[in-house]
Every structure is written in C-alpha cells, then in structure tokens.
Design a protein around this motif. Structure first.
Motif, PDB file in Angstrom:
ATOM      1  N   THR A 195      28.452  91.264  53.099  1.00 11.30           N
ATOM      2  CA  THR A 195      27.963  90.158  52.284  1.00 11.30           C
ATOM      3  C   THR A 195      28.996  89.048  52.330  1.00 11.30           C
ATOM      4  OG1 THR A 195      26.843  91.687  50.766  1.00 11.30           O
ATOM      5  CG2 THR A 195      27.211  89.436  49.985  1.00 11.30           C
ATOM      6  N   TRP A 196      28.602  87.879  52.851  1.00  5.79           N
ATOM      7  CA  TRP A 196      29.553  86.777  52.964  1.00  5.79           C
ATOM      8  C   TRP A 196      29.756  86.115  51.602  1.00  5.79           C
ATOM      9  CZ3 TRP A 196      32.626  85.921  56.994  1.00  5.79           C
ATOM     10  CH2 TRP A 196      32.264  86.493  58.225  1.00  5.79           C
ATOM     11  N   LEU A 197      31.017  85.943  51.238  1.00  8.12           N
ATOM     12  CA  LEU A 197      31.366  85.261  49.992  1.00  8.12           C
ATOM     13  C   LEU A 197      31.566  83.773  50.225  1.00  8.12           C
ATOM     14  CD1 LEU A 197      33.967  87.882  48.718  1.00  8.12           C
ATOM     15  CD2 LEU A 197      31.555  87.699  48.082  1.00  8.12           C
ATOM     16  N   THR A 198      32.250  83.425  51.290  1.00  3.25           N
ATOM     17  CA  THR A 198      32.431  82.030  51.709  1.00  3.25           C
ATOM     18  C   THR A 198      32.220  81.970  53.208  1.00  3.25           C
ATOM     19  OG1 THR A 198      34.829  82.362  51.967  1.00  3.25           O
ATOM     20  CG2 THR A 198      34.059  81.467  49.863  1.00  3.25           C
ATOM     21  N   GLY A 199      31.571  80.890  53.658  1.00  5.61           N
ATOM     22  CA  GLY A 199      31.259  80.761  55.072  1.00  5.61           C
ATOM     23  C   GLY A 199      32.041  79.658  55.743  1.00  5.61           C
ATOM     24  N   ALA A 200      31.384  78.984  56.711  1.00  6.83           N
ATOM     25  CA  ALA A 200      32.027  77.917  57.473  1.00  6.83           C
ATOM     26  C   ALA A 200      32.442  76.780  56.547  1.00  6.83           C
ATOM     27  CB  ALA A 200      31.074  77.404  58.551  1.00  6.83           C
ATOM     28  N   ASN A 201      33.571  76.175  56.852  1.00 14.32           N
ATOM     29  CA  ASN A 201      34.127  75.130  55.993  1.00 14.32           C
ATOM     30  C   ASN A 201      34.660  73.969  56.818  1.00 14.32           C
ATOM     31  OD1 ASN A 201      34.916  73.838  53.680  1.00 14.32           O
ATOM     32  ND2 ASN A 201      36.723  75.104  53.327  1.00 14.32           N
ATOM     33  N   GLY A 202      33.855  73.509  57.768  1.00 19.99           N
ATOM     34  CA  GLY A 202      34.210  72.327  58.540  1.00 19.99           C
ATOM     35  C   GLY A 202      35.329  72.568  59.536  1.00 19.99           C
ATOM     36  N   VAL A 203      35.779  71.455  60.122  1.00 20.19           N
ATOM     37  CA  VAL A 203      36.823  71.532  61.136  1.00 20.19           C
ATOM     38  C   VAL A 203      38.132  72.024  60.537  1.00 20.19           C
ATOM     39  CG1 VAL A 203      38.223  70.189  62.740  1.00 20.19           C
ATOM     40  CG2 VAL A 203      35.773  69.753  62.565  1.00 20.19           C
TER      41      VAL A 203
ATOM     42  N   GLU B 138      30.868 104.330  47.201  1.00 19.03           N
ATOM     43  CA  GLU B 138      30.320 103.087  46.659  1.00 19.03           C
ATOM     44  C   GLU B 138      29.035 102.700  47.386  1.00 19.03           C
ATOM     45  OE1 GLU B 138      34.298 102.713  44.803  1.00 19.03           O
ATOM     46  OE2 GLU B 138      33.591 103.425  46.729  1.00 19.03           O
ATOM     47  N   ALA B 139      28.004 102.339  46.616  1.00 12.32           N
ATOM     48  CA  ALA B 139      26.755 101.848  47.215  1.00 12.32           C
ATOM     49  C   ALA B 139      26.931 100.395  47.635  1.00 12.32           C
ATOM     50  CB  ALA B 139      25.614 101.979  46.211  1.00 12.32           C
ATOM     51  N   ARG B 140      25.965  99.860  48.378  1.00  9.80           N
ATOM     52  CA  ARG B 140      26.014  98.439  48.734  1.00  9.80           C
ATOM     53  C   ARG B 140      25.957  97.602  47.463  1.00  9.80           C
ATOM     54  NH1 ARG B 140      21.778  99.343  53.589  1.00  9.80           N
ATOM     55  NH2 ARG B 140      23.295 100.060  55.156  1.00  9.80           N
ATOM     56  N   PRO B 141      26.857  96.650  47.334  1.00  8.22           N
ATOM     57  CA  PRO B 141      26.944  95.905  46.074  1.00  8.22           C
ATOM     58  C   PRO B 141      25.848  94.861  45.943  1.00  8.22           C
ATOM     59  CG  PRO B 141      28.521  95.040  47.646  1.00  8.22           C
ATOM     60  CD  PRO B 141      27.876  96.231  48.308  1.00  8.22           C
ATOM     61  N   VAL B 142      25.544  94.500  44.695  1.00  8.27           N
ATOM     62  CA  VAL B 142      24.727  93.325  44.411  1.00  8.27           C
ATOM     63  C   VAL B 142      25.686  92.257  43.906  1.00  8.27           C
ATOM     64  CG1 VAL B 142      22.645  94.627  43.914  1.00  8.27           C
ATOM     65  CG2 VAL B 142      24.225  94.120  42.062  1.00  8.27           C
ATOM     66  N   LEU B 143      25.353  90.996  44.189  1.00  6.56           N
ATOM     67  CA  LEU B 143      26.298  89.915  43.932  1.00  6.56           C
ATOM     68  C   LEU B 143      25.636  88.824  43.117  1.00  6.56           C
ATOM     69  CD1 LEU B 143      29.270  89.458  44.920  1.00  6.56           C
ATOM     70  CD2 LEU B 143      28.326  87.925  46.643  1.00  6.56           C
ATOM     71  N   ARG B 144      26.372  88.301  42.153  1.00  4.95           N
ATOM     72  CA  ARG B 144      25.954  87.120  41.405  1.00  4.95           C
ATOM     73  C   ARG B 144      27.174  86.221  41.257  1.00  4.95           C
ATOM     74  NH1 ARG B 144      25.303  84.725  36.273  1.00  4.95           N
ATOM     75  NH2 ARG B 144      23.216  83.822  35.960  1.00  4.95           N
TER      76      ARG B 144
END
Length: 643
Positions: free
Chosen positions: A78-86, A139-145
């Motif tokens: 599960t991606w928390l933060t993705g691409a952030n520009g150059v 641990e099971a796969r987490p749910v995220l909020r």
C-alpha cells in the motif's frame, strides 16, 4: 516610496553589474535549466536492484524486496506517498506500507522507502523497517485511513488482536518529562527503527476472547469498527480506547518510557545496525570487560586491597545505627544464620546480616520483625577485592511481583507492557522495593507473563521465577510443556538454572551472557540474580567484576537451593528500596538527602502519596534512579508488604 540611487552610482559600471545580478534569476549562466537537467539525470538513474521491465512500481518494489529475502505479493503493498516531481525523484520520498514475511516466520508490517520518477516509475529502493516486530502472530493486510493503519493479528487462523499504527508518529519534543538528552535519544532511536524522527505509534487491542473471524474497517467519523465473530467493538484511535464493546478487548496503548543512560542506550542502538549486529557487540563487550578486569586486578596488586573502605562507602552508612538481628524465629528460621566467608581472613562484617527494620527508606509494618536483611560476601579467591552484595527478605511479609516493560520483553504478539507498578492506592501504598528483570528478548526470547497477560511463551527447562495466584513466590525449571497452568499469575524466565539443589550450572550451560562464541571465559562484569533458600527466603544478589560462577558461589553460601541469573552489565542491574506514605502524613528524613543514591518525590498519577527511595548500596549505578517506581522500558520485579 523607495528613493532611486544617486546619479553618481548609476554612472558607476560596478554598481550597474551588481544590480544586474542582484537576483539568482539574473545570473548570466541561468541555473534553472541546469538544475532541471541535473535532476532529470538523477531521476532516470535506477538502482541496481530495480527491474526496468517491471510493469508497475509496485511490481518492481515486490521484486526488490523478494531479493532481500522477504516473501510478499503486489496485493501486500500500500503506497503511502508516491511520485513527487523532479526534486522528489532525487531523494527517497516515496514510502509504502508492506505486509511481508521472512521464510518460515509469520507476516509483519514494514515501511519501505523508495525513489520514484515524476511519472511514478520505481527508480530505487532504500531501507525497509519492520514496524510491528511480532514473532508469534501473523499480521493481516492493513486497512488505511490517512496516516492511520489497522490490522488484525492471528495465530493458526485464530484472530487474537487488533493493532493500530499511527504512521505520523509522535515528535520527541512533546515528551515534556524527558531531558534534552533523552529527547535526542528518542529522536535517534525513532529514526533508526522507522526512518523518521517521530517514529510510529503502535497500539494493541487484544481480543478477549479470541475470534475465529475478525475484520476491521474505518467509519466516516474516524472510528475503527471491529467485527469479531458475533461481537462488535468500536475503537477511538485518538483516545486509544474502545468506546463500544470495551469488555471484548484489552487496550495496550504504546507508552514511551525514558531511555536508559547514554552508554546502555548506545549499545542497543549500535547492535541494531545491520552492518554491526549482536555478535560484533558481544566481541566489543568481551574485550572491554576483560580489559577492565585486568586493570582492576592490577590496581589491587599495586595499590593494595581497599575493600574495607569500599564496603563502608558502598553501604553508605546503612550499617551505621543498624545492628545484627537479635532474634531468630524458631519456627521459620528468620532471620537466617550468617553466611560463612569463602575468602579468609574475613573482612569486618562480612557475611553478617544487618537488619533493616529501622531503615527510613523502607515502608515498615509496626510490630513485625525486620522484613529485610542485607550483607556482603567475597566469593572469588582469585579476586578478593570483588564483593557480592545480598539482600534477603521474608516472603511471609513481602510479596514478589513482576511487570513487563514498555519495550522489553519484545512481545510475540505485539502487546506491550505497562512498564509501571499498578497505580492503585492499595498497591502503591504497599510498595517496598524494585529490581531488574532478565535479558532482552533478542538474547533467547525467554518467557514472561505478568498479571495474567502472556508476552512470551515459556521455554522448556528455562530457569523460572513465578508468582502464583495465591501470592506464593515460586522457583523452578520449566517442564517440557509450553502450557501455562491456571495457578500461575506471572512468571519470568532467564537462561537455565544458575544453581539447582545447591549445584552450580546443573544443565551444563556454556554461555552466561556477554561473550561471543568461542570466548574462553565468561566475562567478569556487573551481574545480578535472585534465589530461594533452604528456608524458603528469597534474595537478590549483585556484584561488580564477577563471573556467573562467582555469583552462584555467593548464592550457595547464602543457603540458596535454586538460583536464577538476571540481567547483567553496568546500567542494567539494580535494586531500590521505597518508603511510601500518604502525603498528608509524610515526615521528612531530618537530614539532607545524598542525591547520588537517595531521593524523595510524589507520584504524579497519585499525588496523595509521597515516596522516599534509595539504592540498595551506594555504588549501584543503573539507568534512571528512581527507576522501578516510575515507568520503565524493561521488565522488572517489585516487592510489596503483605497485609
């Protein structure tokens, strides 16, 4: 209104040049295109582990982590933060929450850092941190909020608990009770363990009873809804409590205890570095303590034995104004006969018990004989300058309890201990002493249960101290079964028996801590232990520059029939006495306190009580005096007066 420069300045060519380059945008070489080109060059550069042919960043990340001996699928990411520009592509700003396992072990949750291109392609993978570290549950796969994750843990398909992980963490600056150095220790520890200075906040809600099926989901109002079989529970993650169905879960919110002294804390931090590790640390300690032992022996040979003066300083006057017991109960044998010295000629007072019935640092029970006696013994003929200090207590008057720390032992289920003596008036009012527990979980994962809560399962044949539900203090080697009988309220294990039936090391152990494999000698360092005597009295033993065998010899001289080796090394072993009184009735000592081993204070959670504390001996240096009366990161024992 800004006045223009004088005409003379306008005619000055140097002024005109300065004016042209006043802003970086006016520089003749135009850095913006240069920076963009440089950034693009870095962005397209991929780490050697990354498969350029992977269909997605997630698939590429999974391949990299598999190469690092983790087992997972793309559904576990599960991606928390993705691409952030150059600019973001130049650094590891991408973060993913990953469910993975090492071979043969249950799953844990990890945070993996990644470098992503502006388009979202994976360029490189950095560090990966295990943020749950549970050895006994899956641990099971987490749910995220937002930055809050929730997962269910299970054992053999049976749901045991719900865990929440606040990925935002908590800033070290918010720990108002910590010193500046301690906040810096938290900052560095968090960064090492999670990759961010605020760390993460990991709370556990143990299901009671367990469930065949359990699911979690976040409601629109931020509450966490738990369905455990036919039971419904609603958890408020911000308040760390169940607001509905509270009877079905046991909350264990993460609480940070003060770090230990800088030396012991640094040892833990260095041994946690993958490139250094535990084995290297054992070599460092073995060399250091062996060298120190050589220096201490040489000093005694050159300058003579100063033991008599050292004893007076160590006891700090405890033996002044107090006397040997004048009465022995013919039925129980308390207080016991004095210890017979091993090293001759004996020192003044060696082996002779000092009754502590008038000690102002111990809560007394009027009308009862001394509940504690103390003395010292020399048990190493090769090192006559070394001493073991002993405190015995009468278990008819004093009850033995144990408490899990906020960190140690690292639980198999993720549930952390409170790290504090129960804050109820009846318990606090009865507290008389506290002392250190056993080794960290990494040194054997020896079992522990406290107040009916299992943190680590028992190991067969391990040396065990127990508190039974009827209040009895018990000792023994655990049988071959891993079942904990219902009569056991608490237990703590460490190694195998140090002595059993008055025999040193009956199980043939070759490692007693602090040495790497192949080291010829069990190092001489600070060691501690606890035992039960022939007469069913219980005692704590502590000495500097001693081996495990010397510690055992002192127990045998004290008539112990079963002994357990506890924690070791300076800063990790210690014993403290307490006198707790209602604040309204408290009387001052009548003299200034000696701040290096005496203290007074008020319980912050129970301000109606005040305490006076001292170390068992003056030279006993351990982590955070007054350690066991406050919150501790490591497990410990504590003693209370019986009614």
């Amino acid at each position: 209104m800004i006045e223009p420069p004088p005409a003379a300045q306008l005619r000055d060519p140097l002024f005109r040049e300065r004016k042209r380059i006043r802003s970086w945008r006016d520089l003749p070489w135009r850095p913006v295109p240069f920076i963009l080109v440089l950034g693009a060059a870095f962005a397209i550069r991929r780490g050697a582990e990354v498969d350029v042919a992977a269909s997605t960043a997630t698939a590429a990340l999974v391949e990299v982590l598999r190469g690092r001996q983790l087992e997972l699928t793309v559904e576990d990411v599960t991606w928390l933060t993705g691409a952030n520009g150059v600019v973001g592509s130049l650094a590891f700003r991408g973060r993913a929450l990953v469910r993975a396992r090492t071979k043969g072990e249950p799953s844990d949750l990890y945070i993996a850092e990644a470098r992503l291109s502006p388009e979202g392609a994976l360029l490189d993978v950095g560090a990966c941190w295990n943020v749950t570290r549970t050895s006994g549950v899956d641990e099971a796969r987490p749910v995220l909020r937002g930055n809050l994750a929730a997962t269910v843990t299970s054992v053999d398909g049976v749901a045991t608990a719900v865990h929440t992980i606040d990925l935002t963490g908590r800033k070290p600056s918010t720990y108002a009770d910590f010193s500046r150095v301690q906040r810096a220790q938290v900052w560095l520890g968090n960064y090492q363990q999670t990759g961010q200075s605020a760390g993460v906040v990991h709370d556990t809600y143990t299901l009671d009873p367990v469930a065949d099926v359990a699911t979690v989901s976040f409601r629109d109002d931020g509450m966490l809804a738990v369905k455990a079989d036919d039971r419904s529970v609603v958890i408020d993650p911000q308040k760390h409590e169940a607001i509905d169905g509270a009877g079905w879960v046991r909350p264990s919110p993460e609480v940070k205890a003060k770090p230990g002294n800088v030396v012991t804390w640094s040892v833990d931090r260095v041994r946690s570095m993958p490139w250094f590790g535990e084995e290297s640390m054992q070599w460092v300690k073995a060399i250091a303590f062996t060298g120190l032992d050589y220096v201490m022996r040489a000093r005694a040979e050159v300058f003579g034995d100063s033991s008599a003066a050292d004893v007076q300083d160590a006891l700090g006057g405890v033996n002044m104004g107090l006397s040997a017991p004048t009465y022995t109960d013919p039925e129980s044998g308390w207080p016991p006969a004095q210890m017979v010295p091993i090293v001759t000629p004996p020192m003044p007072g060696e082996g002779q018990w000092i009754a502590l019935d008038k000690d102002p640092f111990i809560t007394q029970t009027p009308g009862n004989p001394a509940a504690f006696v103390t003395s010292f013994i020399r048990a190493d003929k090769q090192r006559p300058q070394t001493r073991i200090y002993v405190t015995l207590w009468d278990p008819r008057q004093v009850a033995l309890h144990m408490e899990a720390g906020t960190v140690e032992p690292v639980s198999a289920t993720g549930e952390a201990g409170a790290g504090v003596i129960p804050r109820t008036p009846e318990v606090v009012r009865a507290v008389v002493a506290g002392f250190n527990g056993g080794f960290q979980a990494m040194h054997g994962e020896f079992g522990m249960q406290a107040n009916g809560i299992l943190y680590l399962p028992p190991k067969p044949y391990a040396a065990t101290v127990l508190e039974l539900r009827d209040g009895t203090s018990a000792f023994g080697s655990w049988p071959s079964t891993s079942t904990v009988p219902d009569e056991v309220l608490s237990y703590r294990q460490n190694l195998t028996a140090l002595i059993e039936n008055e025999k040193f090391n009956p199980w043939g152990r070759t490692w007693w801590g602090g040495t790497p494999k192949g080291w010829a000698d069990n190092i001489h360092t600070t060691r501690s232990g606890v035992c039960i005597t022939k007469d069913s009295f219980v005692g704590y033993f502590w000495g500097v520059d001693i081996s495990a065998e010397v510690l055992a010899n002192s127990m045998i001289v004290a008539r112990c029939t079963y002994g357990v080796h506890l924690d070791m090394n300076p800063g990790l072993a210690g014993f403290e006495f307490y006198n707790v009184q209602p604040a309204a009735e408290y009387r001052s000592l009548g003299r200034p306190l000696q701040s290096d081993w005496e203290s007074e204070g008020v319980f912050r959670d129970l301000p109606e009580f005040k305490y006076r504390a001292r170390r068992m001996i003056k030279g006993m240096q351990h982590q955070n005096f007054k350690q066991y009366i406050h919150r501790d990161a490591r497990d410990f024992f504590y003693l209370t007066r019986r009614p």
